[in-house]
Scaffold this motif. Structure first.
Motif, mmCIF file in Angstrom:
data_model
loop_
_atom_site.group_PDB
_atom_site.id
_atom_site.type_symbol
_atom_site.label_atom_id
_atom_site.label_comp_id
_atom_site.label_asym_id
_atom_site.label_seq_id
_atom_site.Cartn_x
_atom_site.Cartn_y
_atom_site.Cartn_z
ATOM 1 N N TYR A 108 0.857 -1.185 0.000
ATOM 2 C CA TYR A 108 0.000 0.000 0.000
ATOM 3 C C TYR A 108 0.895 1.238 0.000
ATOM 4 C CZ TYR A 108 -3.757 3.159 1.522
ATOM 5 O OH TYR A 108 -4.675 4.177 1.600
ATOM 6 N N HIS A 109 0.688 2.119 -0.943
ATOM 7 C CA HIS A 109 1.605 3.241 -1.157
ATOM 8 C C HIS A 109 0.999 4.598 -0.826
ATOM 9 C CE1 HIS A 109 4.539 0.617 -3.122
ATOM 10 N NE2 HIS A 109 3.510 0.062 -3.759
ATOM 11 N N GLU A 110 -0.202 4.643 -0.334
ATOM 12 C CA GLU A 110 -0.804 5.926 -0.010
ATOM 13 C C GLU A 110 -0.545 6.281 1.443
ATOM 14 O OE1 GLU A 110 -4.762 6.464 -1.368
ATOM 15 O OE2 GLU A 110 -4.504 5.216 -3.145
ATOM 16 N N ARG A 111 -0.634 7.537 1.775
ATOM 17 C CA ARG A 111 -0.217 8.026 3.080
ATOM 18 C C ARG A 111 -1.348 7.962 4.106
ATOM 19 N NH1 ARG A 111 2.324 13.781 2.143
ATOM 20 N NH2 ARG A 111 2.512 13.584 4.412
ATOM 21 N N TYR A 112 -1.900 6.799 4.256
ATOM 22 C CA TYR A 112 -2.952 6.584 5.249
ATOM 23 C C TYR A 112 -2.677 5.279 5.985
ATOM 24 C CZ TYR A 112 -5.445 10.012 2.365
ATOM 25 O OH TYR A 112 -5.791 11.134 1.641
ATOM 26 N N THR A 113 -2.958 5.276 7.255
ATOM 27 C CA THR A 113 -2.881 4.033 8.012
ATOM 28 C C THR A 113 -4.173 3.237 7.845
ATOM 29 O OG1 THR A 113 -3.689 5.179 9.983
ATOM 30 C CG2 THR A 113 -1.301 4.992 9.715
ATOM 31 N N CYS A 114 -4.093 1.947 8.128
ATOM 32 C CA CYS A 114 -5.237 1.043 7.944
ATOM 33 C C CYS A 114 -5.576 0.403 9.293
ATOM 34 C CB CYS A 114 -4.912 -0.038 6.921
ATOM 35 S SG CYS A 114 -4.409 0.592 5.310
ATOM 36 N N PRO A 115 -6.628 0.865 9.948
ATOM 37 C CA PRO A 115 -6.934 0.355 11.297
ATOM 38 C C PRO A 115 -7.484 -1.061 11.337
ATOM 39 C CG PRO A 115 -8.602 1.923 10.606
ATOM 40 C CD PRO A 115 -7.538 1.955 9.560
ATOM 41 N N SER A 116 -8.024 -1.591 10.226
ATOM 42 C CA SER A 116 -8.599 -2.941 10.260
ATOM 43 C C SER A 116 -8.521 -3.584 8.884
ATOM 44 C CB SER A 116 -10.068 -2.899 10.730
ATOM 45 O OG SER A 116 -10.856 -2.176 9.815
ATOM 46 N N LEU A 117 -8.617 -4.926 8.880
ATOM 47 C CA LEU A 117 -8.543 -5.723 7.656
ATOM 48 C C LEU A 117 -9.668 -6.750 7.662
ATOM 49 C CD1 LEU A 117 -4.701 -6.484 7.843
ATOM 50 C CD2 LEU A 117 -5.776 -4.667 6.503
ATOM 51 N N ALA A 118 -10.105 -7.161 6.474
ATOM 52 C CA ALA A 118 -11.173 -8.165 6.349
ATOM 53 C C ALA A 118 -10.914 -9.012 5.112
ATOM 54 C CB ALA A 118 -12.543 -7.500 6.264
ATOM 55 N N LEU A 119 -11.044 -10.330 5.256
ATOM 56 C CA LEU A 119 -10.806 -11.284 4.177
ATOM 57 C C LEU A 119 -12.110 -11.668 3.503
ATOM 58 C CD1 LEU A 119 -8.667 -13.125 2.761
ATOM 59 C CD2 LEU A 119 -9.261 -14.880 4.465
ATOM 60 N N HIS A 120 -12.091 -11.723 2.162
ATOM 61 C CA HIS A 120 -13.278 -12.146 1.421
ATOM 62 C C HIS A 120 -13.524 -13.632 1.660
ATOM 63 C CE1 HIS A 120 -16.039 -12.883 -1.945
ATOM 64 N NE2 HIS A 120 -16.246 -11.575 -1.954
ATOM 65 N N PRO A 121 -14.765 -14.054 1.913
ATOM 66 C CA PRO A 121 -15.020 -15.471 2.255
ATOM 67 C C PRO A 121 -14.831 -16.436 1.102
ATOM 68 C CG PRO A 121 -17.083 -14.267 2.062
ATOM 69 C CD PRO A 121 -16.003 -13.243 1.962
ATOM 70 N N GLN A 122 -14.865 -15.972 -0.159
ATOM 71 C CA GLN A 122 -14.786 -16.896 -1.289
ATOM 72 C C GLN A 122 -13.671 -16.541 -2.272
ATOM 73 O OE1 GLN A 122 -18.685 -17.108 -3.079
ATOM 74 N NE2 GLN A 122 -19.650 -17.955 -1.231
ATOM 75 N N GLU A 123 -13.536 -15.293 -2.613
ATOM 76 C CA GLU A 123 -12.528 -14.895 -3.584
ATOM 77 C C GLU A 123 -11.181 -14.651 -2.912
ATOM 78 O OE1 GLU A 123 -13.791 -11.637 -5.958
ATOM 79 O OE2 GLU A 123 -15.692 -12.576 -6.555
ATOM 80 N N GLU A 124 -10.125 -14.619 -3.734
ATOM 81 C CA GLU A 124 -8.771 -14.382 -3.237
ATOM 82 C C GLU A 124 -8.514 -12.878 -3.166
ATOM 83 O OE1 GLU A 124 -6.916 -16.701 -2.077
ATOM 84 O OE2 GLU A 124 -8.268 -18.318 -2.681
ATOM 85 N N SER A 125 -9.117 -12.249 -2.180
ATOM 86 C CA SER A 125 -8.964 -10.806 -2.014
ATOM 87 C C SER A 125 -9.255 -10.440 -0.564
ATOM 88 C CB SER A 125 -9.899 -10.034 -2.955
ATOM 89 O OG SER A 125 -11.258 -10.348 -2.664
ATOM 90 N N PHE A 126 -8.830 -9.239 -0.169
ATOM 91 C CA PHE A 126 -9.134 -8.697 1.147
ATOM 92 C C PHE A 126 -9.219 -7.185 1.036
ATOM 93 C CE2 PHE A 126 -4.521 -8.534 1.006
ATOM 94 C CZ PHE A 126 -4.199 -7.354 1.663
ATOM 95 N N VAL A 127 -9.858 -6.587 2.010
ATOM 96 C CA VAL A 127 -10.003 -5.140 2.032
ATOM 97 C C VAL A 127 -9.302 -4.599 3.280
ATOM 98 C CG1 VAL A 127 -12.167 -5.086 0.740
ATOM 99 C CG2 VAL A 127 -12.212 -5.277 3.243
ATOM 100 N N ALA A 128 -8.820 -3.372 3.147
ATOM 101 C CA ALA A 128 -8.175 -2.676 4.255
ATOM 102 C C ALA A 128 -8.907 -1.363 4.484
ATOM 103 C CB ALA A 128 -6.695 -2.428 3.958
ATOM 104 N N GLN A 129 -9.404 -1.175 5.694
ATOM 105 C CA GLN A 129 -10.042 0.087 6.060
ATOM 106 C C GLN A 129 -8.955 1.139 6.252
ATOM 107 O OE1 GLN A 129 -12.896 1.893 5.879
ATOM 108 N NE2 GLN A 129 -13.979 0.607 7.366
ATOM 109 N N THR A 130 -9.097 2.277 5.599
ATOM 110 C CA THR A 130 -8.054 3.299 5.645
ATOM 111 C C THR A 130 -8.593 4.569 6.288
ATOM 112 O OG1 THR A 130 -8.565 4.379 3.528
ATOM 113 C CG2 THR A 130 -7.222 2.364 3.450
#
Length: 479
Positions: free
Chosen positions: A358-380
């Motif tokens: 991740y190259h943007e100047r924000y911290t990510c307080p939490s993460l979540a994994l997708h239940p089926q696909e190979e992906s995850f999201v980061a709350q910024t």
């Protein structure tokens, strides 16, 4: 005769009975009772040896014996031939058989104070009961303990045998759960389908609780094993234990049923996040106010691996599918970029796989994994949730991001629906937002709380059901 002899426990009651009713002239108090093998002799107190009353002499007729046995049940004492047993206890004896029937009506009240023998073990258990409601308190508490993980909530039964339905969006408030005295950091439904009515909550008031979030809304268990704020909590895969991390530097595994601590480990730093290792349920990761992330083995209560990075604290841990790698979110931000904000680790070698995710100047307080696909999201903290691939090289999807909510420094969490089609997120404005995962558009948002909404957890079985929590300690169930 048993009905004519009062034991020591009923002595006070005999005296009160004689004072209240008045002892008639035909009733005398006996100081000694002598039982013989052939007949019973009762000696009057203060009387001569000639004034005696034979209860059942040998010359009694059958009818008289029957009348005497009906008015007072005989006392069966084992006695050998010629053996005499003497009891020095007061009693009330009629002088004639005609008065025995009238006296027999009042004898049950006199003898009601005779208490049976209670074993020592049972007496000790009775002493620990609630003095106000002794039996109900202990029995009811044991019943609740046995029913937490055994009973299936009625609202879940129609959905347990069916295929998972398409996720829906909750719109109406079903119930409000109040009891925490501080901010609730996270809420999480039990992952076991038949126990998914259980809702776990962790709060800054040093406690975590298990609620009935599907039917009654009452608190089933209160756990107070931490001396500091409980920052993170999660269920074990079996649903019988809870893993919690606290600002008291400890991580604890607690039994849901009994509330007993199975494991308590000192990390020597304030724990911000905990995560179970998917390949081994006995191993879990802890991160917090330290440059290290520790992997503990709960079977031996020892640190098995240590992951070091040039950071100040770890905000979140996400174990990827397969268990080979995991992602950590940190607070490390440089002037021009956030190179170490997200770090991918190899679990076995403790080496960094990548720190340029991740190259943007924000911290990510939490993460979540997708239940089926190979992906995850980061709350910024840029007021959006970024999408990443969960496979190497863990690239960010720059064309799709989920915007519309605000974070503003709060540890706002996001969560996927069981089928992965809806992404839910809280907001510092108190709103709950629901996004279409494939098109990254807002499906619905509503004012869930008046204070910052820190977490939205979607139910794994019930469609269109979610739990939210806020900064003042309130939990709400939406349907």
């Amino acid at each position: 005769m048993a009905s004519l002899v009062a034991y020591d426990d009923s002595e006070s009651e005999d005296e009160s009975f004689g004072q209240k009713e008045g002892t008639p002239a035909s009733v005398q108090t006996i100081s000694s009772v002598t039982f013989a093998s052939d007949h019973t002799v009762l000696q009057s107190e203060g009387s001569s040896s000639s004034s005696r009353f034979y209860s059942q002499p040998q010359h009694c007729t059958d009818w008289e014996r029957k009348s005497c046995s009906e008015s007072a049940a005989p006392l069966h004492l084992p006695a050998a031939q010629g053996e005499v047993v003497t009891l020095q206890t007061p009693s009330i004896i009629p002088n004639s058989f005609s008065e025995g029937a009238n006296l027999a009506k009042r004898l049950p009240a006199v003898l009601s104070g005779v208490r049976p023998y209670v074993p020592k073990r049972q007496r000790l258990s009775v002493e620990t009961m609630n003095p106000k409601y002794p039996s109900e308190h202990v029995q009811g508490d044991q019943t609740r303990k046995s029913q937490i993980l055994s009973d299936v909530s009625p609202p879940l039964k129609p959905y347990l045998g069916e295929k998972p339905r398409a996720a829906g969006i909750p719109r109406k408030l079903q119930m409000s759960l109040e009891g925490h005295q501080g901010p609730v950091n996270t809420v999480q439904w039990c992952p076991v389908p038949h126990l998914s009515h259980l809702l776990l909550s962790a709060s800054m008031d040093k406690t975590f609780k298990v609620w009935d979030g599907a039917e009654s809304g009452r608190c089933l268990r209160l756990y107070t094993c931490h001396s500091g704020a409980v920052r993170d909590a999660c269920w074990t895969p079996c649903g019988r234990q809870l893993l919690t991390g606290s600002f008291d530097n400890t991580a604890v595994i607690t039994d849901v049923e009994t509330g007993q601590q199975a494991v308590k480990l000192d990390n020597q730093f304030k724990v911000m996040c905990v995560a179970l290792y998917p390949s081994s349920p006995d191993v879990f990761l802890c991160g917090g106010y330290s440059s290290e992330v520790k992997a503990w083995d709960s079977r031996c209560s020892k640190v098995v691996k240590v992951y070091k990075a040039g950071i100040q604290q770890t905000l979140g841990i996400l174990c990827l599918r397969g268990g080979m790698d995991f992602i950590t979110s940190t607070d490390c931000v440089s002037r021009d970029s956030a190179d170490r904000t997200l770090i991918a680790w190899d679990y076995q070698t403790t080496a960094k796989v990548s720190n340029q995710i991740y190259h943007e100047r924000y911290t990510c307080p939490s993460l979540a994994l997708h239940p089926q696909e190979e992906s995850f999201v980061a709350q910024t903290n840029g007021n959006y949730a970024a999408l990443f691939s969960s496979q190497k090289p863990y690239r960010m999807n720059k064309r799709r991001r989920f915007e519309g909510h605000k974070v503003e420094g709060f540890a706002v969490q996001c969560d996927f629906s069981p089928d992965g089609t809806i992404l839910a997120s809280g907001s510092s404005t108190g709103f709950a937002h629901f996004y279409d995962y494939h098109y990254a558009r807002t499906l619905h948002s509503f004012q869930a709380h008046s204070q910052p909404c820190l977490c939205v957890s979607q139910h794994p079985v019930l469609p269109a059901t979610a739990a939210t929590c806020d900064w003042v300690g309130e939990i709400k169930i939406w349907h």
